[in-house]
Design an enzyme around this catalytic site. Structure first.
Site, PDB file in Angstrom:
ATOM      1  N   ASP A  14       0.449  -1.008   0.172  1.00  0.00           N
ATOM      2  CA  ASP A  14       0.277   0.218   0.020  1.00  0.00           C
ATOM      3  C   ASP A  14       0.944   1.298   0.436  1.00  0.00           C
ATOM      4  O   ASP A  14       0.765   2.005   0.469  1.00  0.00           O
ATOM      5  CB  ASP A  14      -1.186  -0.049   1.342  1.00  0.00           C
ATOM      6  CG  ASP A  14      -1.727  -0.963   1.533  1.00  0.00           C
ATOM      7  OD1 ASP A  14      -1.792  -2.256   0.312  1.00  0.00           O
ATOM      8  OD2 ASP A  14      -1.969  -1.717   2.402  1.00  0.00           O
ATOM      9  N   GLU A 170     -11.402   0.533  -4.071  1.00  0.00           N
ATOM     10  CA  GLU A 170     -10.320   1.055  -2.892  1.00  0.00           C
ATOM     11  C   GLU A 170      -9.045   1.772  -3.421  1.00  0.00           C
ATOM     12  O   GLU A 170      -8.673   1.797  -4.587  1.00  0.00           O
ATOM     13  CB  GLU A 170     -10.005  -0.368  -2.054  1.00  0.00           C
ATOM     14  CG  GLU A 170      -8.609  -1.155  -2.607  1.00  0.00           C
ATOM     15  CD  GLU A 170      -9.039  -2.628  -2.585  1.00  0.00           C
ATOM     16  OE1 GLU A 170      -9.835  -2.722  -1.344  1.00  0.00           O
ATOM     17  OE2 GLU A 170      -8.174  -3.503  -2.339  1.00  0.00           O
TER      18      GLU A 170
HETATM   19  C1  6LW Z   1      -5.982  -2.224   1.706  1.00  0.00           C
HETATM   20  C2  6LW Z   1      -6.856  -2.214   0.457  1.00  0.00           C
HETATM   21  C3  6LW Z   1      -5.626  -3.158   0.007  1.00  0.00           C
HETATM   22  O1  6LW Z   1      -6.462  -1.101   2.828  1.00  0.00           O
HETATM   23  O2  6LW Z   1      -5.449  -4.455   0.644  1.00  0.00           O
HETATM   24  O3  6LW Z   1      -4.002  -4.078  -1.520  1.00  0.00           O
HETATM   25  C4  6LW Z   1      -6.152  -3.566   2.542  1.00  0.00           C
HETATM   26  N1  6LW Z   1      -4.762  -2.934  -1.437  1.00  0.00           N
HETATM   27  O4  6LW Z   1      -7.013  -1.306  -0.196  1.00  0.00           O
HETATM   28  C5  6LW Z   1      -4.627  -3.837   2.829  1.00  0.00           C
HETATM   29  O5  6LW Z   1      -3.652  -3.631   2.384  1.00  0.00           O
END
Ligand code: 6LW
Length: 484
Positions: A14, A170
């Site tokens: 991240d 996300e």
């Molecule tokens: C994070 C989300 C994700 O919050 O996995 O790969 C979650 N992305 O954006 C935890 O890292």
């Protein structure tokens, strides 16, 4: 140079990046580990040095004993605005979304400002010319906030739900480039379907028009050695070129492929066509040559040392026996959430860790930890060394070996496996002891797949370190070396 080496290897997912003058700064997630949110500095986007952790004292980071592994701190956003660094992150186990600030990213960082009305993970911060601050979260939804008080200045608004049919929009990051505001997101889930998509609009709150060429980055369905690519951020270099940092994994072995280092940070160049970013092939990070040897001569532990749920200083001290790290067991083992363990991320596919332990007053050892239910350890007690392999609910003692009293060197060697057939695991972990004459006695050679994310689940990666299971255990030094 095009290649498959991460710029920040090991469990560093991240990534969020920003630039101030000639200096780049980058933050990653840290989940149940204390201190939280490792921070890195670079001058060239390729070579990164850890300069600290944003949340490094108990007043900033609450990870109570019931914090699940892969709970705690999720994805941060790091920005520089108005002479200060701003870091926003979600503690999914306790405080929800929070902001800390610093004038020097190496710290100290402020106490947290909580955002009780901002609901959603992966918060982003962006400022408009008039000073309006936008906080955008997974979903993708957006709030206007006062980042100094944590107040929301209106309800959440849905701004984009990503590509039709894609799961988990996300990791939003909002960037202004020229006349447009770009909303970068991840979608498809953080596993093999992971990808990066982008939309743009005239203002930070949209309306957003998706890029006709989404996803702008994905390795799904390819043979590329870097898989699960997604969760990206963008940065412009002083020479005007653009770059993307993103997470990816390096699966090994047969099928389905097991990744053991967690999600790592990679870099790729970005060019622009018709006002949309075009992401090039990943650029290789430096060839890994750097190991770490710690003789525990300094009072404070280096920022790479992490412990589950509690700061290492709560149970590790270099003061009790000068030049040694002393760990006091809490009466439980590595299987329990309050395990006394301090370690560093495994950052290389091929590596060796060794430590000199004095178990005269207790029992402890050298462990490769993924979580409470997935770890291998070579453990010394008075007169005996044993290898333990905890895999799910199974906990066999794999081997025992008598040793003379006194300090001894415990060792683990980790070597990738060459796939022999579709079922070959990703690597082999060889655990044992170094005899007083320096020869290595192998006690067990174990399949690494059981310490992979594909088996254990979750969002982290392997951490190598020292632990105490009973009484008081002293460690004279710990050495980690890549063997690639
Ligand atoms: C994070 C989300 C994700 O919050 O996995 O790969 C979650 N992305 O954006 C935890 O890292």
């Amino acid at each position: 140079m095009v290649g498959n080496q991460p710029v920040i290897p090991g469990f560093h997912p991240d990534p969020s990046v920003c630039r101030v003058g000639d200096d780049y700064y980058l933050a990653c997630s840290s989940f149940e580990y204390f201190p939280g949110i490792p921070l890195f500095h670079s001058r060239d986007l390729l070579h990164w040095t850890q300069i600290g952790n944003a949340l490094d004292r108990p007043g900033q980071l609450r990870l109570p004993p019931d914090t699940l592994s892969s709970g705690g701190l999720y994805a941060p956003t790091l920005r520089h605005h108005d002479g200060r660094f701003w870091l926003i992150v979600t503690n999914v186990s306790t405080d929800g979304n929070l902001i800390v600030t610093a004038t020097d990213p190496a710290g100290p960082w402020s106490d947290p400002v909580l955002l009780p009305d901002v609901h959603g993970i992966d918060p982003d911060l962006a400022w408009d010319d008039d000073g309006t601050c936008w906080c955008t979260v997974a979903g993708v939804r957006q709030y206007r906030i006062d980042p100094t008080t944590g107040e929301t200045l209106g309800p959440a608004r849905a701004v984009w739900s990503g590509s039709p049919g894609a799961q988990a929009p996300e990791a939003p990051h909002l960037h202004r480039v020229g006349d447009h505001w770009y909303l970068l997101i991840a979608e498809g889930g953080t596993e093999r379907g992971h990808s990066v998509a982008i939309a743009r609009g005239p203002a930070p709150d949209g309306p957003f028009e998706p890029c006709p060429d989404n996803p702008v980055l994905t390795h799904r369905g390819t043979h590329h050695p870097i898989q699960n690519t997604g969760h990206a951020d963008l940065v412009q270099a002083p020479d005007g070129t653009w770059w993307m940092v993103f997470l990816g994994v390096r699966p090994g072995g047969g099928t389905p492929g097991w990744h053991v280092l967690g999600r790592e940070t990679f870099l790729a160049p970005v060019t622009w066509a018709d006002g949309w970013p075009v992401v090039g092939e990943p650029v290789s990070g430096p060839h890994p040559t750097d190991g770490q040897r710690d003789d525990f001569d300094d009072a404070a532990l280096a920022p790479q040392w992490i412990s589950p749920r509690e700061r290492p200083a709560a149970h590790c001290t270099t003061g009790e026996r000068p030049g040694w790290l002393t760990l006091h067991a809490r009466g439980t083992s590595l299987d329990a959430p309050d395990a006394v363990f301090t370690g560093r991320r495994q950052q290389h596919l091929t590596c060796r860790a060794r430590t000199l332990i004095d178990p005269a007053q207790g029992r402890g050892g050298l462990a490769v930890r993924l979580d409470e239910q997935h770890h291998y350890a070579v453990e010394a007690g008075p007169g005996e060394v044993r290898v333990r392999a905890r895999v799910g609910s199974l906990d066999p003692v794999v081997a025992t070996h008598p040793v003379p009293p006194g300090p001894l060197v415990l060792r683990v060697d980790i070597t990738p496996t060459k796939p022999l057939d579709s079922r070959t695991g990703p690597d082999t972990l060889t655990l044992g002891v170094e005899e007083p004459d320096g020869t290595f006695t192998e006690l067990a050679s174990l399949d690494g797949r059981y310490l992979s994310t594909e088996v254990a689940g979750g969002f982290t990666g392997r951490v190598l370190g020292m632990y105490a299971a009973e009484g008081t255990v002293h460690f004279d030094w710990f050495a980690y070396e890549p063997l690639e």
